[in-house]
Design an enzyme around this catalytic site. Structure first.
Site, PDB file in Angstrom:
ATOM      1  N   LYS A 191      -6.416  -6.112   0.579  1.00 41.76           N
ATOM      2  CA  LYS A 191      -5.130  -5.435   0.325  1.00 41.76           C
ATOM      3  C   LYS A 191      -4.146  -6.253  -0.502  1.00 41.76           C
ATOM      4  CE  LYS A 191      -5.612  -2.017   1.461  1.00 41.76           C
ATOM      5  NZ  LYS A 191      -6.650  -1.130   0.803  1.00 41.76           N
ATOM      6  N   HIS A 213     -14.005 -11.146  -1.039  1.00 46.40           N
ATOM      7  CA  HIS A 213     -12.972 -11.430  -0.040  1.00 46.40           C
ATOM      8  C   HIS A 213     -13.369 -12.640   0.814  1.00 46.40           C
ATOM      9  CE1 HIS A 213     -10.842  -7.732  -0.777  1.00 46.40           C
ATOM     10  NE2 HIS A 213     -11.663  -6.939  -0.155  1.00 46.40           N
ATOM     11  N   SER A 238       0.043  -2.664   3.952  1.00 46.84           N
ATOM     12  CA  SER A 238      -1.009  -1.969   3.212  1.00 46.84           C
ATOM     13  C   SER A 238      -2.267  -1.827   4.071  1.00 46.84           C
ATOM     14  CB  SER A 238      -1.315  -2.749   1.927  1.00 46.84           C
ATOM     15  OG  SER A 238      -2.269  -2.074   1.155  1.00 46.84           O
TER      16      SER A 238
HETATM   17  P1  A3P Z   1      -0.199  -0.538  -1.131  1.00 48.35           P
HETATM   18  O1  A3P Z   1      -0.954  -0.044   0.051  1.00 48.35           O
HETATM   19  O2  A3P Z   1       0.934  -1.434  -0.756  1.00 48.35           O
HETATM   20  O3  A3P Z   1       0.244   0.553  -2.061  1.00 48.35           O
HETATM   21  P2  A3P Z   1      -6.844  -3.835  -2.442  1.00 48.35           P
HETATM   22  O4  A3P Z   1      -7.403  -3.265  -3.698  1.00 48.35           O
HETATM   23  O5  A3P Z   1      -6.959  -5.317  -2.347  1.00 48.35           O
HETATM   24  O6  A3P Z   1      -7.370  -3.120  -1.248  1.00 48.35           O
HETATM   25  O7  A3P Z   1      -5.259  -3.611  -2.473  1.00 48.35           O
HETATM   26  C1  A3P Z   1      -4.716  -2.312  -2.415  1.00 48.35           C
HETATM   27  C2  A3P Z   1      -3.242  -2.401  -2.700  1.00 48.35           C
HETATM   28  O8  A3P Z   1      -3.038  -2.657  -4.117  1.00 48.35           O
HETATM   29  C3  A3P Z   1      -2.505  -1.099  -2.403  1.00 48.35           C
HETATM   30  O9  A3P Z   1      -1.190  -1.477  -1.999  1.00 48.35           O
HETATM   31  C4  A3P Z   1      -2.541  -0.442  -3.766  1.00 48.35           C
HETATM   32  O10 A3P Z   1      -1.592   0.595  -3.940  1.00 48.35           O
HETATM   33  C5  A3P Z   1      -2.231  -1.632  -4.654  1.00 48.35           C
HETATM   34  N1  A3P Z   1      -2.575  -1.380  -6.062  1.00 48.35           N
HETATM   35  C6  A3P Z   1      -3.761  -1.002  -6.581  1.00 48.35           C
HETATM   36  N2  A3P Z   1      -3.667  -0.804  -7.904  1.00 48.35           N
HETATM   37  C7  A3P Z   1      -2.392  -1.077  -8.249  1.00 48.35           C
HETATM   38  C8  A3P Z   1      -1.656  -1.028  -9.477  1.00 48.35           C
HETATM   39  N3  A3P Z   1      -2.210  -0.644 -10.621  1.00 48.35           N
HETATM   40  N4  A3P Z   1      -0.345  -1.369  -9.443  1.00 48.35           N
HETATM   41  C9  A3P Z   1       0.254  -1.743  -8.291  1.00 48.35           C
HETATM   42  N5  A3P Z   1      -0.391  -1.791  -7.098  1.00 48.35           N
HETATM   43  C10 A3P Z   1      -1.694  -1.455  -7.080  1.00 48.35           C
END
Ligand code: A3P
Length: 285
Positions: A43, A98, A128
């Site tokens: 996340k 990860h 998140s």
């Molecule tokens: P939120 O839940 O705070 O919106 P991961 O890919 O490590 O699982 O992380 C997911 C998080 O990254 C989510 O956060 C997601 O919305 C955010 N995220 C993914 N793509 C993004 C982008 N282009 N710009 C900003 N945040 C992004």
């Protein structure tokens, strides 16, 4: 229902995408000199880096991103998927993980591969992750936000404690082969982060290409793109009606979730666990 997580060398991983075999495969994986590995605690912006990396490496050519799903273009080192797609990866190969540093295959150390570590404010990581646990059927129900905060601080979560992960990747023997980026700097100024990344990877991308990649990888565009928004994953695994994978995409959403008591507790635990560290994280505010 109770989810049976997999424990691999002390690290908890989710079932479904992972198996003992896939984790063994990762341990023995042969990292090549030209490989690029993005590392995140869950996340922290993994999918974002998965969208960005191939474009920085190929000079902004959008062809592959339109035909191959994000997670197949840049597969996880520890997931079953890697063995399925590894032969189709272009050179240079980009992968994500990860896993903590001590669970890297020895070839990471002996190769000249480059690593990008993306960190995010742990308070936003917690928020998140809380929503992710509600929408992902292969994860345990998180309970209340307060309960999940305790689980998170105890490290009884996927890939272990946040502080252990950050410390593990702050103390490597990788020298200048590792670049640290924060989710917050990417939110604040994605073109600037892309310039840092492109220099690190030895790509001198023109400003036009930087802007093109930033536009393609904006939150709005990634959320609308089936190749990156996880809408291709069946609802029974991830239910975007409960919470979309690309949920908010901002820095500081924790302010909408933490009580002042929760903030005090969270901050004191994190601060204590990082007290002997000589690094200062801009993402901790
Ligand atoms: P939120 O839940 O705070 O919106 P991961 O890919 O490590 O699982 O992380 C997911 C998080 O990254 C989510 O956060 C997601 O919305 C955010 N995220 C993914 N793509 C993004 C982008 N282009 N710009 C900003 N945040 C992004």
């Amino acid at each position: 229902s109770t989810i049976e997580y997999i424990y691999y060398r002390g690290i908890m991983v989710p079932p479904l995408a992972h198996s003992e075999e896939s984790l063994e495969y990762a341990q023995n994986f042969s990292i090549e000199d030209t490989d690029v590995l993005a590392v995140t605690y869950p996340k922290s912006g993994t999918i974002w880096m998965q969208e960005i990396l191939p474009l920085v490496l190929n000079g902004g050519d959008l062809t592959p991103v339109q035909t191959i799903a994000n997670w197949d273009r840049v597969p996880w080192l520890e997931e079953k998927r890697l063995a399925l797609v590894v032969d189709q990866l272009p050179n240079p190969r980009a992968m994500v993980t990860h896993l903590p540093y001590h669970l890297m295959p020895p070839s990471l150390q002996t190769s000249r591969a480059k690593v990008i570590y993306v960190m995010r404010n742990p308070k936003d990581v917690l928020v998140s992750s809380y929503y992710f646990h509600q929408m992902a059927a292969f994860l345990q129900d998180p309970g209340t936000f307060g309960e999940f905060m305790n689980t998170f601080l105890e490290g009884k979560v996927l890939f272990g404690k946040w502080t252990d992960h950050v410390k593990s990747w702050r103390h490597t023997e990788l020298g200048d082969r590792i670049l640290y980026l924060t989710y917050e700097e990417m939110v604040e100024d994605l073109p600037a982060a892309l310039r840092r990344l492109s220099v690190f990877l030895g790509r001198n991308l023109s400003e036009e290409v930087i802007q093109k990649i930033a536009e393609h990888c904006s939150f709005r565009n990634m959320k609308a793109n089936p190749m990156s928004n996880f809408s291709l994953v069946p609802n029974e695994y991830m239910d975007s009606k409960k919470s979309p994978f690309l949920r908010k995409g901002v820095a500081g959403d924790w302010k909408n979730h933490f009580s002042s008591e929760q903030l005090a507790k969270f901050s004191s635990v994190i601060k204590k666990e990082l007290e002997n560290e000589d690094f200062c994280l801009p993402c901790l505010d």
